[in-house]
Scaffold this motif. Structure first.
Motif, PDB file in Angstrom:
ATOM      1  N   PRO A 154     -66.943 -20.477 -32.277  1.00  0.00           N
ATOM      2  CA  PRO A 154     -66.814 -20.433 -31.117  1.00  0.00           C
ATOM      3  C   PRO A 154     -67.172 -21.493 -31.037  1.00  0.00           C
ATOM      4  O   PRO A 154     -68.091 -21.783 -30.600  1.00  0.00           O
ATOM      5  N   VAL A 155     -66.464 -22.981 -31.528  1.00  0.00           N
ATOM      6  CA  VAL A 155     -67.654 -24.640 -31.700  1.00  0.00           C
ATOM      7  C   VAL A 155     -67.541 -24.739 -30.093  1.00  0.00           C
ATOM      8  O   VAL A 155     -68.293 -26.001 -29.992  1.00  0.00           O
ATOM      9  N   HIS A 156     -67.207 -24.738 -29.312  1.00  0.00           N
ATOM     10  CA  HIS A 156     -66.347 -24.595 -27.903  1.00  0.00           C
ATOM     11  C   HIS A 156     -68.141 -24.157 -26.789  1.00  0.00           C
ATOM     12  O   HIS A 156     -67.973 -24.832 -25.567  1.00  0.00           O
ATOM     13  N   TYR A 157     -68.500 -23.254 -27.669  1.00  0.00           N
ATOM     14  CA  TYR A 157     -69.361 -22.128 -26.871  1.00  0.00           C
ATOM     15  C   TYR A 157     -71.290 -22.421 -27.061  1.00  0.00           C
ATOM     16  O   TYR A 157     -71.626 -22.416 -26.744  1.00  0.00           O
ATOM     17  N   ILE A 158     -70.402 -23.056 -28.676  1.00  0.00           N
ATOM     18  CA  ILE A 158     -72.557 -23.513 -29.446  1.00  0.00           C
ATOM     19  C   ILE A 158     -72.625 -24.262 -28.657  1.00  0.00           C
ATOM     20  O   ILE A 158     -72.944 -25.305 -28.121  1.00  0.00           O
ATOM     21  N   SER A 159     -74.507 -24.248 -29.085  1.00  0.00           N
ATOM     22  CA  SER A 159     -75.981 -25.078 -27.665  1.00  0.00           C
ATOM     23  C   SER A 159     -76.869 -25.096 -28.069  1.00  0.00           C
ATOM     24  O   SER A 159     -76.872 -23.684 -29.326  1.00  0.00           O
ATOM     25  N   PRO A 160     -78.171 -25.322 -27.486  1.00  0.00           N
ATOM     26  CA  PRO A 160     -78.975 -24.722 -28.924  1.00  0.00           C
ATOM     27  C   PRO A 160     -79.572 -23.446 -28.361  1.00  0.00           C
ATOM     28  O   PRO A 160     -79.989 -22.711 -28.882  1.00  0.00           O
ATOM     29  N   SER A 161     -79.469 -22.381 -27.894  1.00  0.00           N
ATOM     30  CA  SER A 161     -79.299 -21.279 -26.778  1.00  0.00           C
ATOM     31  C   SER A 161     -78.413 -20.366 -27.710  1.00  0.00           C
ATOM     32  O   SER A 161     -78.206 -18.943 -27.767  1.00  0.00           O
ATOM     33  N   TYR A 162     -76.895 -21.055 -28.221  1.00  0.00           N
ATOM     34  CA  TYR A 162     -76.300 -20.432 -28.699  1.00  0.00           C
ATOM     35  C   TYR A 162     -75.510 -20.529 -29.822  1.00  0.00           C
ATOM     36  O   TYR A 162     -75.125 -21.690 -29.667  1.00  0.00           O
ATOM     37  N   GLN A 163     -76.121 -20.446 -30.978  1.00  0.00           N
ATOM     38  CA  GLN A 163     -75.463 -19.944 -32.374  1.00  0.00           C
ATOM     39  C   GLN A 163     -75.154 -19.578 -33.089  1.00  0.00           C
ATOM     40  O   GLN A 163     -75.991 -18.308 -33.569  1.00  0.00           O
ATOM     41  N   PRO A 164     -74.053 -19.040 -32.840  1.00  0.00           N
ATOM     42  CA  PRO A 164     -73.202 -18.248 -34.570  1.00  0.00           C
ATOM     43  C   PRO A 164     -74.236 -18.131 -35.928  1.00  0.00           C
ATOM     44  O   PRO A 164     -74.098 -19.042 -36.319  1.00  0.00           O
ATOM     45  N   GLU A 165     -74.152 -16.522 -36.257  1.00  0.00           N
ATOM     46  CA  GLU A 165     -74.589 -17.000 -37.963  1.00  0.00           C
ATOM     47  C   GLU A 165     -73.667 -16.664 -39.277  1.00  0.00           C
ATOM     48  O   GLU A 165     -74.391 -16.730 -40.204  1.00  0.00           O
ATOM     49  N   ALA A 166     -72.585 -16.221 -38.587  1.00  0.00           N
ATOM     50  CA  ALA A 166     -71.544 -16.383 -39.922  1.00  0.00           C
ATOM     51  C   ALA A 166     -69.980 -16.238 -38.568  1.00  0.00           C
ATOM     52  O   ALA A 166     -69.605 -16.079 -37.621  1.00  0.00           O
ATOM     53  N   PRO A 167     -69.022 -16.662 -39.888  1.00  0.00           N
ATOM     54  CA  PRO A 167     -67.618 -17.160 -39.295  1.00  0.00           C
ATOM     55  C   PRO A 167     -67.024 -15.819 -38.743  1.00  0.00           C
ATOM     56  O   PRO A 167     -67.013 -15.148 -38.747  1.00  0.00           O
ATOM     57  N   GLY A 168     -66.028 -15.885 -37.998  1.00  0.00           N
ATOM     58  CA  GLY A 168     -65.507 -14.726 -37.138  1.00  0.00           C
ATOM     59  C   GLY A 168     -63.791 -15.319 -37.519  1.00  0.00           C
ATOM     60  O   GLY A 168     -63.499 -15.700 -38.163  1.00  0.00           O
ATOM     61  N   GLU A 169     -63.368 -14.766 -35.962  1.00  0.00           N
ATOM     62  CA  GLU A 169     -61.509 -15.487 -35.032  1.00  0.00           C
ATOM     63  C   GLU A 169     -61.899 -16.972 -35.455  1.00  0.00           C
ATOM     64  O   GLU A 169     -62.400 -17.824 -34.841  1.00  0.00           O
ATOM     65  N   LEU A 170     -60.159 -17.074 -35.585  1.00  0.00           N
ATOM     66  CA  LEU A 170     -60.433 -17.919 -35.072  1.00  0.00           C
ATOM     67  C   LEU A 170     -60.096 -18.780 -33.719  1.00  0.00           C
ATOM     68  O   LEU A 170     -59.480 -18.230 -33.056  1.00  0.00           O
ATOM     69  N   HIS A 171     -60.446 -19.784 -33.570  1.00  0.00           N
ATOM     70  CA  HIS A 171     -60.895 -20.481 -32.266  1.00  0.00           C
ATOM     71  C   HIS A 171     -59.388 -22.388 -32.647  1.00  0.00           C
ATOM     72  O   HIS A 171     -59.499 -22.662 -33.404  1.00  0.00           O
ATOM     73  N   ARG A 172     -58.669 -21.998 -31.574  1.00  0.00           N
ATOM     74  CA  ARG A 172     -57.811 -22.579 -31.582  1.00  0.00           C
ATOM     75  C   ARG A 172     -57.495 -23.933 -30.639  1.00  0.00           C
ATOM     76  O   ARG A 172     -57.708 -23.286 -29.240  1.00  0.00           O
ATOM     77  N   PHE A 173     -57.263 -25.284 -31.141  1.00  0.00           N
ATOM     78  CA  PHE A 173     -57.374 -26.170 -30.137  1.00  0.00           C
ATOM     79  C   PHE A 173     -55.792 -27.406 -29.928  1.00  0.00           C
ATOM     80  O   PHE A 173     -55.571 -27.189 -30.876  1.00  0.00           O
ATOM     81  N   LEU A 174     -55.835 -27.284 -28.536  1.00  0.00           N
ATOM     82  CA  LEU A 174     -54.355 -28.880 -28.363  1.00  0.00           C
ATOM     83  C   LEU A 174     -56.024 -29.561 -28.055  1.00  0.00           C
ATOM     84  O   LEU A 174     -56.639 -29.390 -27.349  1.00  0.00           O
ATOM     85  N   ILE A 175     -56.009 -30.760 -28.355  1.00  0.00           N
ATOM     86  CA  ILE A 175     -56.478 -32.080 -27.913  1.00  0.00           C
ATOM     87  C   ILE A 175     -56.303 -32.906 -27.972  1.00  0.00           C
ATOM     88  O   ILE A 175     -55.316 -33.819 -28.766  1.00  0.00           O
ATOM     89  N   TYR A 176     -55.506 -33.114 -26.253  1.00  0.00           N
ATOM     90  CA  TYR A 176     -54.960 -34.774 -26.537  1.00  0.00           C
ATOM     91  C   TYR A 176     -54.844 -35.643 -25.208  1.00  0.00           C
ATOM     92  O   TYR A 176     -56.579 -34.938 -24.162  1.00  0.00           O
ATOM     93  N   ARG A 177     -54.411 -37.236 -24.937  1.00  0.00           N
ATOM     94  CA  ARG A 177     -55.259 -38.185 -23.852  1.00  0.00           C
ATOM     95  C   ARG A 177     -54.469 -37.607 -22.795  1.00  0.00           C
ATOM     96  O   ARG A 177     -52.835 -37.994 -23.571  1.00  0.00           O
ATOM     97  N   ASP A 178     -54.506 -37.245 -21.507  1.00  0.00           N
ATOM     98  CA  ASP A 178     -53.633 -37.469 -20.568  1.00  0.00           C
ATOM     99  C   ASP A 178     -53.226 -39.156 -20.548  1.00  0.00           C
ATOM    100  O   ASP A 178     -54.245 -39.926 -20.802  1.00  0.00           O
ATOM    101  N   LYS A 179     -52.787 -38.777 -19.288  1.00  0.00           N
ATOM    102  CA  LYS A 179     -52.045 -39.864 -18.192  1.00  0.00           C
ATOM    103  C   LYS A 179     -53.184 -40.903 -17.877  1.00  0.00           C
ATOM    104  O   LYS A 179     -52.702 -41.871 -17.436  1.00  0.00           O
ATOM    105  N   GLN A 180     -54.141 -40.132 -17.478  1.00  0.00           N
ATOM    106  CA  GLN A 180     -55.446 -40.414 -17.059  1.00  0.00           C
ATOM    107  C   GLN A 180     -56.571 -40.973 -17.410  1.00  0.00           C
ATOM    108  O   GLN A 180     -57.500 -41.519 -17.635  1.00  0.00           O
ATOM    109  N   ASP A 181     -55.964 -41.346 -19.360  1.00  0.00           N
ATOM    110  CA  ASP A 181     -56.994 -41.777 -20.426  1.00  0.00           C
ATOM    111  C   ASP A 181     -58.023 -40.485 -20.450  1.00  0.00           C
ATOM    112  O   ASP A 181     -58.913 -40.426 -20.968  1.00  0.00           O
ATOM    113  N   ASP A 182     -57.115 -38.929 -19.536  1.00  0.00           N
ATOM    114  CA  ASP A 182     -59.359 -38.562 -20.207  1.00  0.00           C
ATOM    115  C   ASP A 182     -58.720 -37.698 -21.461  1.00  0.00           C
ATOM    116  O   ASP A 182     -57.771 -37.187 -20.861  1.00  0.00           O
ATOM    117  N   VAL A 183     -59.851 -37.408 -22.159  1.00  0.00           N
ATOM    118  CA  VAL A 183     -59.292 -36.366 -22.980  1.00  0.00           C
ATOM    119  C   VAL A 183     -59.399 -35.086 -22.859  1.00  0.00           C
ATOM    120  O   VAL A 183     -60.486 -34.701 -21.954  1.00  0.00           O
TER     121      VAL A 183
END
Length: 247
Positions: A154-183
């Motif tokens: 769960p890469v979107h939740y990782i922080s110094p206070s949360y670090q998973p120790e083993a792989p698990g279910e897939l976390h899937r993403f669509l990543i895009y730049r919108d019309k205002q140039d925000d990602v």
């Protein structure tokens, strides 16, 4: 090897790793250190800025050692500073983990790099906006400034206070730049990833074509049910610029 090329190679080797290579003949080590500091600090600055979350998981010495190993060992193929982050991701994908490294180092680095990549990727050719009234018959394509990614952490939740120790279910993403140039990062489920993957791999299909292609992988729903469920997502992503009309 020519004398000039040999001198250049000796100079570059020393700058990369002065502990493993001798000082080039005729050049004072103090003068070379100025150049090494300049190159190394520039590279470190780009890495620090591109990977703030990953950086926060290391203590100062461990992070510096990782950067030094990258600087010394990885054969970067691009002269552009903007590509340093991409090269660092490639380095981590073949890197042998040490005890100080998070197990998800390569995945988190790729996730952070994706924002920089999509945010800075040129979009030189105008792409055709999809007419909402023509959505069902328009040949679809993923925008040039969009990508799909999946990680076993769960890469979107990782922080110094949360670090998973083993792989698990897939976390899937669509990543895009919108019309205002925000990602924008959008979390996907299995079905929406299949939908977008089909569009990405086979641009030019209509929504009906796409549904018929993925229907065998989702046997719990009929094609009509799949299309009805997919339509709001396709409409939204088209309106936001993640999907465009295929050229």
């Amino acid at each position: 090897m020519s004398s000039l090329k040999a001198t250049q190679l000796s100079f570059a080797n020393y700058l990369r790793d002065p502990n493993a290579h001798p000082v080039p003949e005729g050049i004072a080590s103090e003068r070379l250190q100025v150049y090494r500091d300049l190159f190394f600090n520039n590279v470190c600055g780009f890495i620090d800025n591109a990977f703030p979350v990953l950086h926060s998981l290391y203590d100062k010495n461990a992070w510096l050692a990782l950067q030094q190993q990258f600087f010394a060992e990885y054969p970067c193929q691009s002269p552009f500073f903007l590509h340093i982050a991409e090269q660092f991701v490639s380095f981590l994908q073949q890197y042998s983990l040490k005890s100080v490294d998070p197990v998800f180092v390569a995945e988190l680095a790729h996730y952070e790099w994706a924002e920089l990549y999509i945010g800075s990727k040129p979009n030189t050719e105008p792409q055709t906006i999809i007419d909402p009234e023509q959505l069902l018959i328009t040949p679809l394509a993923l925008s040039d400034v969009a990508m799909l990614a999946a990680y076993p952490y769960p890469v979107h939740y990782i922080s110094p206070s949360y670090q998973p120790e083993a792989p698990g279910e897939l976390h899937r993403f669509l990543i895009y730049r919108d019309k205002q140039d925000d990602v924008i990062f959008v979390t996907l489920n299995h079905a929406t990833l299949l939908l977008l993957h089909q569009i990405s791999e086979m641009p030019g299909q209509t929504l009906t074509d796409v549904i018929m292609a993925i229907a065998p992988h989702l046997p719990m729903l009929t094609p009509d049910q799949l299309q009805l469920a997919a339509l709001p997502y396709i409409t939204q992503w088209a309106a936001q610029g993640a999907l465009v009309a295929a050229r």
